[in-house]
Write a protein that holds these residues in place. Sequence first.
Motif, PDB file in Angstrom:
ATOM      1  N   SER A  26       0.828  -1.200   0.000  1.00 19.99           N
ATOM      2  CA  SER A  26       0.000   0.000   0.000  1.00 19.99           C
ATOM      3  C   SER A  26       0.871   1.261   0.000  1.00 19.99           C
ATOM      4  CB  SER A  26      -0.928  -0.005   1.208  1.00 19.99           C
ATOM      5  OG  SER A  26      -1.729   1.139   1.221  1.00 19.99           O
ATOM      6  N   CYS A  27       1.845   1.324   0.937  1.00 20.09           N
ATOM      7  CA  CYS A  27       2.708   2.513   1.029  1.00 20.09           C
ATOM      8  C   CYS A  27       4.087   2.282   0.422  1.00 20.09           C
ATOM      9  CB  CYS A  27       2.845   2.946   2.479  1.00 20.09           C
ATOM     10  SG  CYS A  27       3.688   1.756   3.544  1.00 20.09           S
ATOM     11  N   PHE A  28       4.408   1.030   0.098  1.00 15.05           N
ATOM     12  CA  PHE A  28       5.666   0.638  -0.529  1.00 15.05           C
ATOM     13  C   PHE A  28       6.888   0.935   0.333  1.00 15.05           C
ATOM     14  CE2 PHE A  28       2.627   1.470  -3.927  1.00 15.05           C
ATOM     15  CZ  PHE A  28       2.564   0.213  -4.483  1.00 15.05           C
ATOM     16  N   LEU A  29       6.701   0.938   1.643  1.00 12.43           N
ATOM     17  CA  LEU A  29       7.812   1.079   2.570  1.00 12.43           C
ATOM     18  C   LEU A  29       8.230  -0.285   3.078  1.00 12.43           C
ATOM     19  CD1 LEU A  29       6.636   4.136   4.694  1.00 12.43           C
ATOM     20  CD2 LEU A  29       8.329   4.110   2.867  1.00 12.43           C
ATOM     21  N   VAL A  30       9.502  -0.423   3.405  1.00 15.57           N
ATOM     22  CA  VAL A  30      10.014  -1.668   3.953  1.00 15.57           C
ATOM     23  C   VAL A  30       9.850  -1.615   5.466  1.00 15.57           C
ATOM     24  CG1 VAL A  30      12.038  -3.135   4.231  1.00 15.57           C
ATOM     25  CG2 VAL A  30      11.645  -1.949   2.068  1.00 15.57           C
ATOM     26  N   HIS A  31       9.192  -2.649   6.023  1.00 12.43           N
ATOM     27  CA  HIS A  31       8.927  -2.727   7.462  1.00 12.43           C
ATOM     28  C   HIS A  31       9.457  -4.039   8.002  1.00 12.43           C
ATOM     29  CE1 HIS A  31       6.088   0.662   7.493  1.00 12.43           C
ATOM     30  NE2 HIS A  31       5.634   0.192   6.354  1.00 12.43           N
ATOM     31  N   HIS A  32       9.637  -4.090   9.306  1.00 12.20           N
ATOM     32  CA  HIS A  32       9.981  -5.333   9.985  1.00 12.20           C
ATOM     33  C   HIS A  32       8.741  -6.215  10.028  1.00 12.20           C
ATOM     34  CE1 HIS A  32      10.947  -7.999  13.398  1.00 12.20           C
ATOM     35  NE2 HIS A  32      12.168  -7.905  12.891  1.00 12.20           N
ATOM     36  N   ARG A  33       8.934  -7.523  10.098  1.00  5.51           N
ATOM     37  CA  ARG A  33       7.808  -8.474  10.110  1.00  5.51           C
ATOM     38  C   ARG A  33       6.830  -8.195  11.256  1.00  5.51           C
ATOM     39  NH1 ARG A  33       6.248 -11.094   5.808  1.00  5.51           N
ATOM     40  NH2 ARG A  33       8.040 -11.677   4.587  1.00  5.51           N
ATOM     41  N   SER A  34       7.294  -7.598  12.327  1.00  9.69           N
ATOM     42  CA  SER A  34       6.399  -7.306  13.450  1.00  9.69           C
ATOM     43  C   SER A  34       5.351  -6.265  13.077  1.00  9.69           C
ATOM     44  CB  SER A  34       7.197  -6.841  14.662  1.00  9.69           C
ATOM     45  OG  SER A  34       7.848  -5.620  14.381  1.00  9.69           O
ATOM     46  N   GLN A  35       5.547  -5.519  11.986  1.00  8.44           N
ATOM     47  CA  GLN A  35       4.601  -4.503  11.546  1.00  8.44           C
ATOM     48  C   GLN A  35       3.581  -5.031  10.546  1.00  8.44           C
ATOM     49  OE1 GLN A  35       4.472  -1.278  12.759  1.00  8.44           O
ATOM     50  NE2 GLN A  35       5.904  -2.152  14.223  1.00  8.44           N
ATOM     51  N   LEU A  36       3.640  -6.308  10.246  1.00  9.70           N
ATOM     52  CA  LEU A  36       2.710  -6.905   9.291  1.00  9.70           C
ATOM     53  C   LEU A  36       1.319  -7.009   9.913  1.00  9.70           C
ATOM     54  CD1 LEU A  36       2.277  -8.288   6.548  1.00  9.70           C
ATOM     55  CD2 LEU A  36       2.873 -10.440   7.653  1.00  9.70           C
ATOM     56  N   ALA A  37       0.332  -6.396   9.294  1.00 10.19           N
ATOM     57  CA  ALA A  37      -1.037  -6.422   9.811  1.00 10.19           C
ATOM     58  C   ALA A  37      -1.806  -7.585   9.192  1.00 10.19           C
ATOM     59  CB  ALA A  37      -1.740  -5.112   9.518  1.00 10.19           C
ATOM     60  N   ARG A  38      -1.735  -7.708   7.875  1.00  9.42           N
ATOM     61  CA  ARG A  38      -2.461  -8.765   7.175  1.00  9.42           C
ATOM     62  C   ARG A  38      -1.945  -8.869   5.762  1.00  9.42           C
ATOM     63  NH1 ARG A  38      -6.597  -6.399   3.873  1.00  9.42           N
ATOM     64  NH2 ARG A  38      -6.715  -4.175   4.268  1.00  9.42           N
ATOM     65  N   GLU A  39      -2.442  -9.838   5.061  1.00  5.25           N
ATOM     66  CA  GLU A  39      -2.140  -9.969   3.639  1.00  5.25           C
ATOM     67  C   GLU A  39      -3.440  -9.838   2.873  1.00  5.25           C
ATOM     68  OE1 GLU A  39       0.203 -13.228   2.389  1.00  5.25           O
ATOM     69  OE2 GLU A  39       1.783 -12.822   3.846  1.00  5.25           O
ATOM     70  N   LYS A  40      -3.436  -8.985   1.875  1.00  2.08           N
ATOM     71  CA  LYS A  40      -4.619  -8.748   1.057  1.00  2.08           C
ATOM     72  C   LYS A  40      -4.287  -9.255  -0.351  1.00  2.08           C
ATOM     73  CE  LYS A  40      -7.623  -5.020  -0.531  1.00  2.08           C
ATOM     74  NZ  LYS A  40      -7.856  -3.580  -0.505  1.00  2.08           N
ATOM     75  N   ASN A  41      -5.005 -10.284  -0.794  1.00  5.88           N
ATOM     76  CA  ASN A  41      -4.761 -10.926  -2.090  1.00  5.88           C
ATOM     77  C   ASN A  41      -3.312 -11.389  -2.213  1.00  5.88           C
ATOM     78  OD1 ASN A  41      -7.421 -10.334  -2.791  1.00  5.88           O
ATOM     79  ND2 ASN A  41      -6.830  -8.397  -3.758  1.00  5.88           N
ATOM     80  N   GLY A  42      -2.756 -11.886  -1.097  1.00  7.11           N
ATOM     81  CA  GLY A  42      -1.396 -12.378  -1.097  1.00  7.11           C
ATOM     82  C   GLY A  42      -0.343 -11.291  -0.996  1.00  7.11           C
ATOM     83  N   GLN A  43      -0.758 -10.053  -0.862  1.00  7.31           N
ATOM     84  CA  GLN A  43       0.173  -8.916  -0.765  1.00  7.31           C
ATOM     85  C   GLN A  43       0.229  -8.426   0.677  1.00  7.31           C
ATOM     86  OE1 GLN A  43       1.921  -7.870  -3.468  1.00  7.31           O
ATOM     87  NE2 GLN A  43       0.910  -9.496  -4.614  1.00  7.31           N
ATOM     88  N   PRO A  44       1.429  -8.266   1.263  1.00  5.95           N
ATOM     89  CA  PRO A  44       1.531  -7.810   2.654  1.00  5.95           C
ATOM     90  C   PRO A  44       1.127  -6.347   2.820  1.00  5.95           C
ATOM     91  CG  PRO A  44       3.711  -8.018   1.682  1.00  5.95           C
ATOM     92  CD  PRO A  44       2.731  -8.525   0.664  1.00  5.95           C
ATOM     93  N   ILE A  45       0.425  -6.078   3.922  1.00  5.25           N
ATOM     94  CA  ILE A  45      -0.018  -4.721   4.281  1.00  5.25           C
ATOM     95  C   ILE A  45       0.469  -4.433   5.707  1.00  5.25           C
ATOM     96  CG2 ILE A  45      -2.009  -3.180   4.601  1.00  5.25           C
ATOM     97  CD1 ILE A  45      -1.695  -4.086   1.726  1.00  5.25           C
ATOM     98  N   CYS A  46       1.074  -3.250   5.905  1.00  2.00           N
ATOM     99  CA  CYS A  46       1.592  -2.895   7.226  1.00  2.00           C
ATOM    100  C   CYS A  46       0.475  -2.394   8.144  1.00  2.00           C
ATOM    101  CB  CYS A  46       2.691  -1.836   7.097  1.00  2.00           C
ATOM    102  SG  CYS A  46       2.122  -0.205   6.598  1.00  2.00           S
ATOM    103  N   ARG A  47       0.812  -2.263   9.423  1.00  2.00           N
ATOM    104  CA  ARG A  47      -0.180  -1.798  10.413  1.00  2.00           C
ATOM    105  C   ARG A  47      -0.617  -0.375  10.138  1.00  2.00           C
ATOM    106  NH1 ARG A  47       2.193  -3.992  16.183  1.00  2.00           N
ATOM    107  NH2 ARG A  47       1.960  -6.210  15.701  1.00  2.00           N
TER     108      ARG A  47
END
Length: 98
Positions: A74-95
């Motif tokens: 969504s924002c195309f920023l690199v985050h640590h795995r702890s910031q992963l909120a969910r996956e939408k259509n197989g794509q990771p989305i941050c918190r």
Amino acid sequence: MATDYDTPRKTDDDANEDSLEELKARRNDKSTSAVDVDEFEQAEGMELPGADLSNEELSVRVLPRQADEFTCMSCFLVHHRSQLAREKNGQPICRDCD
């Protein structure tokens, strides 16, 4: 305001004895002690938005994405795995974007 405790203190009687001329002289002395600042020199160090930075070099060490990081789709920023909120259509989305 800092207080110098070593200076002799005036009593109320001493404060009332100051003449009007002494008080005016003290006020004038304080007003003449102001620092004269050149506005041009002060503004010289400031950079304006949109300034030409074409001659500037940027030296930043860029690291590749680590194994415990992901790129938010969504924002195309690199985050640590702890910031992963969910996956939408197989794509990771941050918190932050969730």
